[in-house]
Design a protein around this motif. Structure first.
Motif, PDB file in Angstrom:
ATOM      1  N   VAL A  52       8.846   2.537 -12.399  1.00 31.40           N
ATOM      2  CA  VAL A  52       8.204   3.657 -12.813  1.00 31.40           C
ATOM      3  C   VAL A  52       9.796   4.646 -12.096  1.00 31.40           C
ATOM      4  O   VAL A  52      10.766   5.663 -12.347  1.00 31.40           O
ATOM      5  N   LEU A  53       8.940   4.354 -10.721  1.00 32.80           N
ATOM      6  CA  LEU A  53      10.090   5.186  -9.830  1.00 32.80           C
ATOM      7  C   LEU A  53      11.833   4.867 -10.215  1.00 32.80           C
ATOM      8  O   LEU A  53      12.540   5.349  -9.273  1.00 32.80           O
ATOM      9  N   TRP A  54      12.308   3.931 -10.239  1.00 31.11           N
ATOM     10  CA  TRP A  54      13.622   2.810 -10.611  1.00 31.11           C
ATOM     11  C   TRP A  54      14.232   3.350 -11.598  1.00 31.11           C
ATOM     12  O   TRP A  54      15.358   4.332 -12.188  1.00 31.11           O
ATOM     13  N   GLY A  86       7.431  -0.530   3.009  1.00 34.71           N
ATOM     14  CA  GLY A  86       9.271  -0.555   3.231  1.00 34.71           C
ATOM     15  C   GLY A  86       9.593  -0.093   2.470  1.00 34.71           C
ATOM     16  O   GLY A  86      10.774   0.715   2.333  1.00 34.71           O
ATOM     17  N   TRP A  87       8.984   0.417   0.656  1.00 35.69           N
ATOM     18  CA  TRP A  87       9.376   0.517  -0.127  1.00 35.69           C
ATOM     19  C   TRP A  87       9.291   1.872  -1.225  1.00 35.69           C
ATOM     20  O   TRP A  87      10.895   2.330  -1.209  1.00 35.69           O
ATOM     21  N   ILE A  88       8.505   2.200   0.424  1.00 33.84           N
ATOM     22  CA  ILE A  88       8.808   3.996  -0.230  1.00 33.84           C
ATOM     23  C   ILE A  88       8.132   4.995   0.016  1.00 33.84           C
ATOM     24  O   ILE A  88       7.744   4.187   1.578  1.00 33.84           O
ATOM     25  N   THR A 105      12.213   4.729  -0.991  1.00 30.28           N
ATOM     26  CA  THR A 105      13.110   4.417   0.416  1.00 30.28           C
ATOM     27  C   THR A 105      14.372   3.583  -0.099  1.00 30.28           C
ATOM     28  O   THR A 105      14.812   2.370  -1.652  1.00 30.28           O
ATOM     29  N   SER A 106      15.932   3.720   1.470  1.00 32.71           N
ATOM     30  CA  SER A 106      17.133   2.255   1.008  1.00 32.71           C
ATOM     31  C   SER A 106      16.143   0.767   0.415  1.00 32.71           C
ATOM     32  O   SER A 106      16.829   0.160  -0.273  1.00 32.71           O
TER      33      SER A 106
END
Length: 150
Positions: A52-54, A86-88, A105-106
């Protein structure tokens, strides 16, 4: 074409239950995803959230919950683990602290490249063509839509 009606005994057979066909297919699908997602260090619910976030970064938690059909009690611990990985990032709205925005996040964005390897594996495992997969998906989505109206 004659319509088939089931006897009472036939309606109570496990193999004639749509609910069981969907449930057991869901279990098999989740089992198929598990080793593929393990290489990303991700669980299946985390993968769904990342999909969803992608598609649309910067959603509010409530929007993500609506998209995934998850309540905040289920979603909050999931997002905390994703943030710890560290993903969001989760950011409170300065004007309304009840609103929390989720941004990739990157590291979260870069996971998309690795995740792109998963759909071809699933397609191969199902032994379905792309049109068949799309048709099945549309049928199940339509069923879900009818059931949510019931």
């Amino acid at each position: 074409m004659p319509s088939k009606t089931l006897t009472v005994d036939e309606t109570l057979k496990l193999d004639n239950q749509l609910c069981f066909a969907l449930y057991s297919a869901s279990l098999a699908m989740t089992k198929l995803y598990k080793p593929l997602l393990k290489t990303l260090g991700m669980t299946y619910p985390q993968y769904l959230a990342m999909l969803v976030l992608w598609e649309r970064d910067g959603l509010m938690v409530s929007e993500l919950g609506d998209r995934l059909s998850l309540d905040s009690g289920t979603l909050t611990p999931l997002l905390k683990r994703m943030e710890a990985a560290g993903w969001i990032s989760r950011l409170r709205d300065v004007h309304d602290e009840r609103r929390v925005f989720i941004t990739l996040t990157s590291a979260g964005r870069s996971l998309k490249t690795e995740a792109a390897k998963i759909p071809p594996c699933i397609l191969s495992a199902t032994q379905c063509s792309v049109p068949e997969i799309l048709s099945l998906t549309q049928q199940v989505q339509a069923l879900r839509g009818r059931l949510t109206l019931a």
